[in-house]
Design a protein around this motif. Structure first.
Motif, PDB file in Angstrom:
ATOM      1  N   LYS A  24      40.535  31.910  54.187  1.00  0.00           N
ATOM      2  CA  LYS A  24      41.259  32.944  53.498  1.00  0.00           C
ATOM      3  C   LYS A  24      40.474  34.142  52.954  1.00  0.00           C
ATOM      4  O   LYS A  24      40.645  35.455  53.244  1.00  0.00           O
ATOM      5  CB  LYS A  24      42.197  32.360  52.538  1.00  0.00           C
ATOM      6  CG  LYS A  24      43.097  33.566  52.082  1.00  0.00           C
ATOM      7  CD  LYS A  24      43.957  33.022  51.219  1.00  0.00           C
ATOM      8  CE  LYS A  24      45.037  34.088  50.579  1.00  0.00           C
ATOM      9  NZ  LYS A  24      45.769  33.595  49.191  1.00  0.00           N
ATOM     10  N   SER A  25      39.412  33.809  52.030  1.00  0.00           N
ATOM     11  CA  SER A  25      38.406  34.804  51.511  1.00  0.00           C
ATOM     12  C   SER A  25      37.152  34.037  51.027  1.00  0.00           C
ATOM     13  O   SER A  25      37.279  33.093  50.789  1.00  0.00           O
ATOM     14  CB  SER A  25      39.190  35.545  50.318  1.00  0.00           C
ATOM     15  OG  SER A  25      38.365  36.456  49.529  1.00  0.00           O
ATOM     16  N   ASN A  40      32.289  40.314  50.844  1.00  0.00           N
ATOM     17  CA  ASN A  40      33.703  39.855  50.608  1.00  0.00           C
ATOM     18  C   ASN A  40      34.118  39.628  52.178  1.00  0.00           C
ATOM     19  O   ASN A  40      34.205  40.783  53.219  1.00  0.00           O
ATOM     20  CB  ASN A  40      34.553  40.371  49.841  1.00  0.00           C
ATOM     21  CG  ASN A  40      35.948  39.774  50.181  1.00  0.00           C
ATOM     22  OD1 ASN A  40      36.930  40.362  50.887  1.00  0.00           O
ATOM     23  ND2 ASN A  40      36.303  38.667  49.650  1.00  0.00           N
ATOM     24  N   GLU A  41      34.484  38.527  52.810  1.00  0.00           N
ATOM     25  CA  GLU A  41      35.077  38.360  54.055  1.00  0.00           C
ATOM     26  C   GLU A  41      36.354  37.808  53.697  1.00  0.00           C
ATOM     27  O   GLU A  41      36.674  36.615  53.378  1.00  0.00           O
ATOM     28  CB  GLU A  41      34.042  37.186  54.867  1.00  0.00           C
ATOM     29  CG  GLU A  41      34.380  37.268  56.246  1.00  0.00           C
ATOM     30  CD  GLU A  41      33.187  36.518  57.055  1.00  0.00           C
ATOM     31  OE1 GLU A  41      33.440  36.532  58.408  1.00  0.00           O
ATOM     32  OE2 GLU A  41      32.251  36.075  56.472  1.00  0.00           O
ATOM     33  N   SER A  42      37.443  38.600  54.475  1.00  0.00           N
ATOM     34  CA  SER A  42      38.947  38.259  54.272  1.00  0.00           C
ATOM     35  C   SER A  42      39.435  37.947  55.573  1.00  0.00           C
ATOM     36  O   SER A  42      39.222  38.749  56.619  1.00  0.00           O
ATOM     37  CB  SER A  42      39.502  39.325  53.489  1.00  0.00           C
ATOM     38  OG  SER A  42      39.119  39.593  52.418  1.00  0.00           O
ATOM     39  N   LYS A  43      40.454  37.054  55.520  1.00  0.00           N
ATOM     40  CA  LYS A  43      41.063  36.531  56.661  1.00  0.00           C
ATOM     41  C   LYS A  43      41.982  37.406  57.474  1.00  0.00           C
ATOM     42  O   LYS A  43      43.015  38.197  56.545  1.00  0.00           O
ATOM     43  CB  LYS A  43      41.619  35.352  56.606  1.00  0.00           C
ATOM     44  CG  LYS A  43      42.492  34.838  57.714  1.00  0.00           C
ATOM     45  CD  LYS A  43      43.128  33.393  57.289  1.00  0.00           C
ATOM     46  CE  LYS A  43      43.846  32.793  58.514  1.00  0.00           C
ATOM     47  NZ  LYS A  43      44.438  31.399  58.148  1.00  0.00           N
ATOM     48  N   THR A  49      38.267  38.263  60.711  1.00  0.00           N
ATOM     49  CA  THR A  49      38.128  38.560  59.469  1.00  0.00           C
ATOM     50  C   THR A  49      37.532  40.019  59.192  1.00  0.00           C
ATOM     51  O   THR A  49      37.139  40.597  60.231  1.00  0.00           O
ATOM     52  CB  THR A  49      36.981  37.671  58.691  1.00  0.00           C
ATOM     53  OG1 THR A  49      35.663  37.770  59.426  1.00  0.00           O
ATOM     54  CG2 THR A  49      37.159  36.086  58.989  1.00  0.00           C
ATOM     55  N   LYS A  51      34.732  41.854  56.900  1.00  0.00           N
ATOM     56  CA  LYS A  51      33.672  41.753  55.844  1.00  0.00           C
ATOM     57  C   LYS A  51      33.496  43.156  55.460  1.00  0.00           C
ATOM     58  O   LYS A  51      33.308  43.995  56.139  1.00  0.00           O
ATOM     59  CB  LYS A  51      32.401  41.012  56.815  1.00  0.00           C
ATOM     60  CG  LYS A  51      31.162  41.024  55.713  1.00  0.00           C
ATOM     61  CD  LYS A  51      30.128  40.371  56.288  1.00  0.00           C
ATOM     62  CE  LYS A  51      28.796  40.360  55.568  1.00  0.00           C
ATOM     63  NZ  LYS A  51      27.765  39.732  56.219  1.00  0.00           N
ATOM     64  N   SER A 187      35.244  30.829  47.362  1.00  0.00           N
ATOM     65  CA  SER A 187      35.789  30.655  48.635  1.00  0.00           C
ATOM     66  C   SER A 187      37.361  30.218  48.438  1.00  0.00           C
ATOM     67  O   SER A 187      37.458  29.275  47.641  1.00  0.00           O
ATOM     68  CB  SER A 187      34.909  29.664  49.456  1.00  0.00           C
ATOM     69  OG  SER A 187      35.600  29.541  50.698  1.00  0.00           O
ATOM     70  N   SER A 188      38.056  30.940  48.916  1.00  0.00           N
ATOM     71  CA  SER A 188      39.733  30.653  49.125  1.00  0.00           C
ATOM     72  C   SER A 188      39.812  29.736  50.319  1.00  0.00           C
ATOM     73  O   SER A 188      39.625  30.452  51.387  1.00  0.00           O
ATOM     74  CB  SER A 188      40.638  31.653  48.770  1.00  0.00           C
ATOM     75  OG  SER A 188      40.219  32.549  47.794  1.00  0.00           O
TER      76      SER A 188
END
Length: 191
Positions: A24-25, A40-43, A49, A51, A187-188
């Motif tokens: 997720k993140s 940050n890398e977000s889904k 993603t 980044k 990490s989420s």
């Protein structure tokens, strides 16, 4: 016999209901030969993603004898949509995919402002630059830890902007090769 049948159904559901999507993140710090970055890398979806990254890239100027040296660190802001295309294949072979460990294709958009430089030389400067580079890369975990490494290569275009922020004649084709080691400190998990 019914207990064995129910146990079989539950284990089959667990085997076939695998989640092959990205995290997720994730928040991480990365370093390499040519700089250091926080990202940050977000889904966006199961395999995509975004980044986002801030950091410092190394720049060099050729000296009089045409020997290049690393002379300055310049700030950089990067947006990079990524498509992780082999997560399911890696997971089916028993390889770990946590922290988005997989192969990816990306379009890197980096902006180098001329705000300031970290340099020992007084006459150094970097013009405003905007680079757009399609890239292929891999990201892997180092063991079961939160340490990762990332390798990538791409060929794109770098636009040099002058002081008035209009496009200049000195645009150039850029080869982007990167090798980074990082640590994911937050990490989420997938949802």
């Amino acid at each position: 016999m019914k207990k064995i049948y129910v146990l079989f159904l539950l284990s089959a559901h667990t085997i076939f209901a695998q989640d092959y999507s990205v995290e997720k993140s994730t928040f991480s710090f990365q370093t390499g030969f040519l700089g250091f970055w926080l990202n940050n890398e977000s889904k966006l979806s199961d395999k995509f993603t975004l980044k986002t990254e801030i950091g410092f890239d190394a720049f060099s100027r050729s000296s009089d004898d045409d020997n290049a040296s690393l002379d300055a660190l310049a700030p950089v802001i990067t947006l990079e949509p990524r498509w992780y295309y082999n997560l399911e294949k890696r997971a089916s072979k028993g390889r770990k995919i946590h922290n988005n460990a997989g192969n990816f294709v990306a379009i890197t958009t980096s902006y180098h402002p001329d705000w300031f430089l970290l340099s020992g030389k007084e006459d150094m400067y970097v013009n405003h630059q905007l680079a757009i580079i399609p890239k292929w890369g891999i990201k892997r975990n180092i063991g079961n830890s939160n340490f990762t490494y990332e390798l990538g290569a791409g060929l794109g275009y770098n636009f040099i902007l002058n002081r008035r922020h209009s496009f200049d004649n000195s645009d150039q084709i850029w080869l982007d090769l990167h090798a980074r080691i990082g640590y994911i400190f937050k990490s989420s998990r997938k949802k």
